[in-house]
Design an enzyme around this catalytic site. Structure first.
Site, PDB file in Angstrom:
ATOM      1  N   GLY A  11      -1.369 -30.883 -40.232  1.00  0.00           N
ATOM      2  CA  GLY A  11      -0.441 -29.975 -39.582  1.00  0.00           C
ATOM      3  C   GLY A  11      -1.117 -29.265 -38.429  1.00  0.00           C
ATOM      4  N   CYS A  12      -0.301 -28.738 -37.536  1.00  0.00           N
ATOM      5  CA  CYS A  12      -0.873 -28.075 -36.356  1.00  0.00           C
ATOM      6  C   CYS A  12      -1.640 -26.821 -36.757  1.00  0.00           C
ATOM      7  CB  CYS A  12       0.224 -27.761 -35.346  1.00  0.00           C
ATOM      8  SG  CYS A  12       1.650 -26.896 -36.020  1.00  0.00           S
ATOM      9  N   TYR A  13      -1.043 -25.986 -37.590  1.00  0.00           N
ATOM     10  CA  TYR A  13      -1.750 -24.774 -38.003  1.00  0.00           C
ATOM     11  C   TYR A  13      -3.029 -25.099 -38.775  1.00  0.00           C
ATOM     12  CZ  TYR A  13       2.373 -21.982 -36.695  1.00  0.00           C
ATOM     13  OH  TYR A  13       3.394 -21.375 -36.020  1.00  0.00           O
ATOM     14  N   GLU A  40      -0.978 -23.026 -29.511  1.00  0.00           N
ATOM     15  CA  GLU A  40      -1.066 -22.393 -30.815  1.00  0.00           C
ATOM     16  C   GLU A  40      -2.408 -21.689 -30.907  1.00  0.00           C
ATOM     17  OE1 GLU A  40       0.922 -24.637 -34.035  1.00  0.00           O
ATOM     18  OE2 GLU A  40      -1.103 -24.573 -34.853  1.00  0.00           O
TER      19      GLU A  40
END
Lengths: 334, 334, 334, 334
Positions: free
Chosen positions: A150-152, A240
Site C-alpha cells: 500500500g502507499c501508506y 503522500e
C-alpha cells in the site's frame, strides 16, 4: 549482439489511476512488451483519451483470459477482493504477477478477514512476497506473486525500517497526509473538487485498513508494536507524506549513521537534512526521508515523502517486475 | 433610548494579514469606532487597495502615539519583540489592549527569553491575561492587557482542555497542519505559490515556538506534560487543523459526555462526530472538534479545526475586546 | 563503433525556474555534457538543494567567462537587457547559443526599444534565428544564435500558424491563461500563495510585452494584423493555455485538414478534438491544439496548451540545441 | 413600534450548492422566515451535515406542495426543465417566486426550445422579469416571478451594460473563467479533484447555453450583436471572471465617466482601476469591474468578477426577494 526479447505483459484493470500509470510505464519500457490493457469500466475507450498525458495508444478491453492471460507477466490493478480470483486464474496459467491490491499483503488470512472480507485465494498467501524491494529484494527476484505494498505502508516502512531493525521501538504514531489521487478515480462527494479544495481533514479514523499491513511488516523487521495510524486528505493531486513519531527504549542511537548505513546504495531512497516535501518526489519512484531527534521529549521524528501513484503503486510495481525478470531495477522508471 | 457611545479603537500594525482582518472586523463593529490604522510598511496606502475584499476605506498611517494612542482600546498586531515596547507605551496612557504577538503569552520571562529574545516589557507580564475566552472568560473581562493566543495553541488547547482538566494526560503528540496565511504576508521562497502548491512538508522541526505556550497552558489546566508539536504547511490559504494523539492514565472516560459538558453553551465551539475539515470553519470564529477513542492502542485522538486568521487571530481578538468592554461576546464576529 | 563525444555546454543563469530546468534536461542528456551552471544569486548553493526535484548535483557558480565560456554551446537564461551583453561576449568566443530572454526575439531594434529598453547588442539581431522549430527548423539547424520564443508566443503561434499562412486572418483576440511559474522565482506580492490561490485576474493590460513578438511572427507567416493579447494569472504552477478568437476573410477552409496537414509528422504538436487542458501537457515539450468553428459568429476558435516551463522555455531550448548540433530533435526531452 | 412580520419562504431544491446557500442567507435574514427546505436527493439529511459551514439546522424534506407551497415567497433551485412545472404550481397558489433555473430567462419560447428543450410553462414567460436589479430594479419590485440570471450573464451584462446602452457595440468576444462550484454538486469525472487541479480548459465550445441569454439582454440594452462566448474551468471553488473584448463604432467615449455614471449609487457594483480578481468578491454580492482601452487595436476591454454562487446565483436571488417584498436591497446579503 542480439537484443533480448521483450517480456510480454498485460495490465488488468487499467482504467483506474494506478493501472493506467502502470500501463504507461510498461508501454515505454525497453524490456517489456505491453500486450493488452483490460478494464471493468470504460471498455472500448482509448487510454490516451481517458488519460491524455499518459499517451498510451491502446484500447481498454473486456477481460478475456484466454487472450490476455497468454503472457509471462501481469499487473493486476483490481480492487481488493476482486483481485484474488483473477490472480489465482493467472497463476494457474503460470503467469508471474505483481498485484496492486491488498489481497496478498497480509500474510495471515484471518487478519485479512478481520480488516477486509473472506479471502478468495488463501492458498496463494504462502507464495506471495511483500513487494518492498528495499526490504525484500532477494525474495522478490524469485517470486511468482508479488503483493505490491500500500502507499501508506510503503512510505511508513521506509521511514521506520532502520529503527525497527534495532528492536528499540516502543511506540509509534503515524500521521499521514495524502493527495486526492490516493482516493482513486471514482467520482464521489469525497473527491469532488469543491469538497477537497481549501480543506484538510482526517479520514478512516481510528481504523484505517493500512494499519495491520504496517504492523505486520514492522514486526517482520523487529518492532512488535501497535501503531496509531491516521491519514488525512489534502488539496493536492499526487503525493503522500508520513510524519512518524517514535518513542525508543534508550536514545543512544546515532540516527544519521543508522539511516545512512541502512540506505547506502539504495537507488530510490534519499536522505535529506530538512523535512521533505511531496513536491520533491512528484512523478518519481523516490522516497525522501528525514530523521530528527526531539531532545525535549526524547522522541524521534521521521518524515517520509513519496508519490502515492508512483512509489506508492505503479512505479514500485515496475520496480518489482524488473527484479522478477532480472532487469536493471531502475529500468523504465528512473 | 439612547445608543451607547462606540468605543474608540486603533489597530497598530494593520498592513499584515491579521491586523488588516482585525481592522475589517472593527470597521463594521457596532460597538467600536475604528479611529486609525497604523503600519510599519505601506504607509499611505489605502487598506481597500491592499486588501480589496476587506473593504476598509482607511489609509495606513505612520505611528504617531499622541494621535493614535488617544483611544480607549487598541489592537497591537506587531511581530514578537516589536510589540512589547508599543504595548508598554499604550498601557502607560491607560489604553486597554489586545496584543496579537507572542510577547505576553508566556507568563515567565525566562521561558520567553529561552524561545524568543530578551523581553522588552517584563513588568507587564503579571497583568497580562491569556486571551482564550473558553478558558479565561472572567479574567479577560477585567483585563487591561490580553495576550491573544497563537493560532496553533488556540486549536490545540480547545481540543485538549477537557482532557487536561481530568489530570489524566500522560503523553501528547500534536501534528498540526496550516494554510499559508499563517506564515504571514512576507513574500519569501517559503510563501511563493510554486513552493507551496502541490506540496506539503513539516517545518519548525523539532522546536516550534508555539510549544512552550501549549505546555504552559496545558499545565494551567492540569496536564503537566511535554508535548511533541510539529506543524506542516499545506497548499491552502486559511485554515488550521490539529490532530492530537493522547495517552491517558486510565481509559474509563466517557469522552462524549466530557466534551459535551465542557463546551455546553460555548458559542464558538462545535462538537462533531466526524473529523472536522478546515473548510467547515473558514471565515468564522468557530473551533470545530471531534474526539475518538482508538481501542486498539488505547489512545484518544482529538481533531480541532479553526481558521487561523479568525479564531486563531483576528476574530478571537475581537471576541476578547467584546468581553473587556462588556459587549455581547459574539458581536461583530458571528 | 565509437560513442560520439558529448558537446560541452554551460547554463548561464541557472538559479531561476527556466535556467534550472534547462540544466536538469542537459544534465541527463546523452549528447551534451553540462560543464557548469552559473547564477547571479544563490552562488555557492547546490542546484539539488534549491530544486530537489531536479536532482542536479552541481553548484551554482559566479560568472567567470574564461572558464564558463570555454564551451561549444550555451544556454543563456538571463532577464531581458542583461542577456544581450553576455550573449555578445559568448558569441565573440564562438559559442553557439540559445538565449531564453527577449533580447533577440524582435528582429527590429526600434521595436525592441519601444517595448523594452535600448538594445545592448543590436549588431547580433541579424544573425539571430527565432527558435520555433515547427516554423524555422532549417534556419535553426544552421544558426549560431537562437532566440528562444516567449511562452505565450510559442503557444499562440503554434495555434495560429496554419491560419496565418492562408493569409485570411483579419482579426485576432488572444486570451491567455498562465500558471504562476511563468512569473518567475522572485517572491513578490504577486507570487505569494495567498494572492494567487482561489483567484484569477488579468495582468499587463492592455500592453503586454509579448504582443509585438506575436505580431512580428504572425506577419512572417502571412498575417498582417494587430492582436489584442491579454494574459491572466491562474492558481496553478505550470501550464499555459491560449484561447484564440479569429475572424477570417471567407470561411471556406477545411480546418481539420488545414491543421492536419500543417502538423503532420511534427513530434511535439498534438491535435485534439476536444479543447486541451494544460494538465495534458504538463512536464512535456508538447503543444496540444484544438480548432473549432463557431457557425453562429463565423469565428474560428483555436486553443493551444503548453507547459510554460517546458515547451514555453526550457525543453524548447533543448529542442533547438538538438537541431543546432545535429542531434535527434527529441533527444533528452521526450 | 412593532416589528413587521417576517415573510414565510420555502427553498425548493436546497441540496445543491446554490439552493443550500440561498437557504443559509434566508435562514439568517431579518425579514424572511425560512419555513422549509425541500430536495430531490438527500431527503432526510440535515443541511448542516451536508454543508457544515452554512450552519442551517433544517432537514431536507421531500416535496409536499400542500405544506411547502403555503408560503408567500419561494426560491426554486431546480435544474432547467424541472423548474417550470413547479413554478407553475406555485404561481397558481399565488406564491411570489425567484427561480434560479434557466426556464424563465429567455423571453421567447422558441429560443428556449432551440437551446434547451420544449418549454413546460410558456404561458408564464410574459410575466417573468429578468432578475438583474442593476438593469430592471423597478420591474422586479412589482414582479411575481423573477428569473434569476445565469452566473455568466450576470457578470457579462454588468460589464457591458454601459457600452450596450450607447448603441455603439459592433463585436464582442467574451472569454469567461469559472470555479468548479459553477458545475454544481454532481460528482463526475469533470468535477473530480484530480481532473481540475493544476488544469485549465475550455468547455461548451462553441455553443454554451448562456449565449442566447447574453445576446437577448444585450439587445434589450441596445446592442444587437452576436457574441462569441467561451467559458473555461479553473482550479478554484468559487469565483467567475469575464474578460470582454469589445469593438465599438467610434471611439470617442469617455469610458471612466460612462461607467462612473452608469453605476453611481449601485450598492453592489464596484469600479476598479486595475483588473479585478475573483478573490476580491468572494462570498459577496459584489460585481467588480474594470474598463480599459487598447489604443493599438481600438478595442475596449472590460473585466467583471463575481462570486458565481453569490451574485451569480444565491445572493442575487435574495437581492431580488428584497426588492419584491419592499425590503432594503442589501438586507441579509451585505
Amino acid at each position: 549482439m542480439s537484443q533480448p526479447l521483450r517480456v510480454p505483459v498485460s495490465v488488468f484493470g487499467a482504467a483506474g489511476f494506478t493501472g493506467a500509470l502502470t500501463a504507461r510505464l510498461l508501454h515505454g519500457h525497453p524490456s517489456f512488451e505491453l500486450q493488452a490493457v483490460t478494464a471493468r469500466s470504460d471498455v472500448g475507450a482509448r487510454l490516451d483519451e481517458l488519460y491524455p498525458h499518459h499517451r498510451v495508444p491502446l484500447t481498454l478491453e473486456e477481460l478475456d483470459l484466454d487472450r490476455h492471460g497468454n503472457v509471462e507477466a501481469a499487473i493486476v490493478a483490481y480492487p481488493h477482493g476482486a483481485a484474488a480470483p483473477l490472480v489465482a486464474e493467472l497463476r494457474s496459467r503460470g503467469v508471474r504477477i505483481v498485484d496492486l491490491s491488498a489481497d496478498f499483503r497480509l500474510r495471515d488470512a484471518t487478519v485479512y478477514e478481520h480488516w477486509y472480507d473472506e479471502h478468495q485465494a488463501p492458498e496463494l498467501l504462502e507464495e506471495a512476497v511483500y513487494g518492498l524491494p528495499e526490504c525484500y529484494r532477494d525474495q522478490i527476484r524469485d517470486a511468482d506473486l508479488v503483493a505490491n505494498p500500500g502507499c501508506y505502508p510503503t512510505a511508513t516502512l521506509l521511514a521506520l525500517a532502520p529503527l525497527a531493525r534495532t528492536g528499540l521501538i516502543e511506540d509509534v504514531v503515524i500521521d499521514a497526509k495524502s493527495g486526492v489521487s490516493g482516493a482513486g478515480r471514482a467520482a464521489t462527494d469525497k473527491t469532488h473538487f469543491v469538497t477537497v479544495d481549501e480543506n484538510v481533514s482526517a479520514y478512516g479514523v481510528p481504523r484505517h485498513r493500512h494499519t495491520p499491513e504496517i504492523e505486520q511488516e514492522l514486526q517482520q523487521l523487529g518492532a512488535e508494536v501497535r501503531v496509531t495510524f491516521t491519514p488525512h486528505l489534502l488539496p493536492l493531486d499526487q503525493g503522500e507524506l508520513v510524519s512518524c513519531y517514535v518513542r525508543l527504549a534508550g536514545d543512544g542511537l546515532d540516527l544519521e549513521q543508522l539511516y545512512g548505513d541502512a540506505y547506502a546504495g539504495e537507488p530510490f531512497v534519499e536522505l535529506a537534512s530538512a523535512p521533505p516535501g511531496v513536491r520533491d518526489v512528484r512523478d518519481t519512484n523516490i522516497c525522501r526521508l528525514s530523521v530528527h531527534r526531539d531532545e525535549r521529549t526524547g522522541r524521534v521524528i521521521v518524515f517520509g515523502a513519496i508519490d502515492n501513484l508512483w512509489k506508492g503503486a505503479a512505479s514500485q510495481a515496475v520496480q518489482n517486475l524488473n527484479l522478477m525478470f532480472g532487469r536493471p531495477e531502475a529500468e523504465g522508471i528512473a
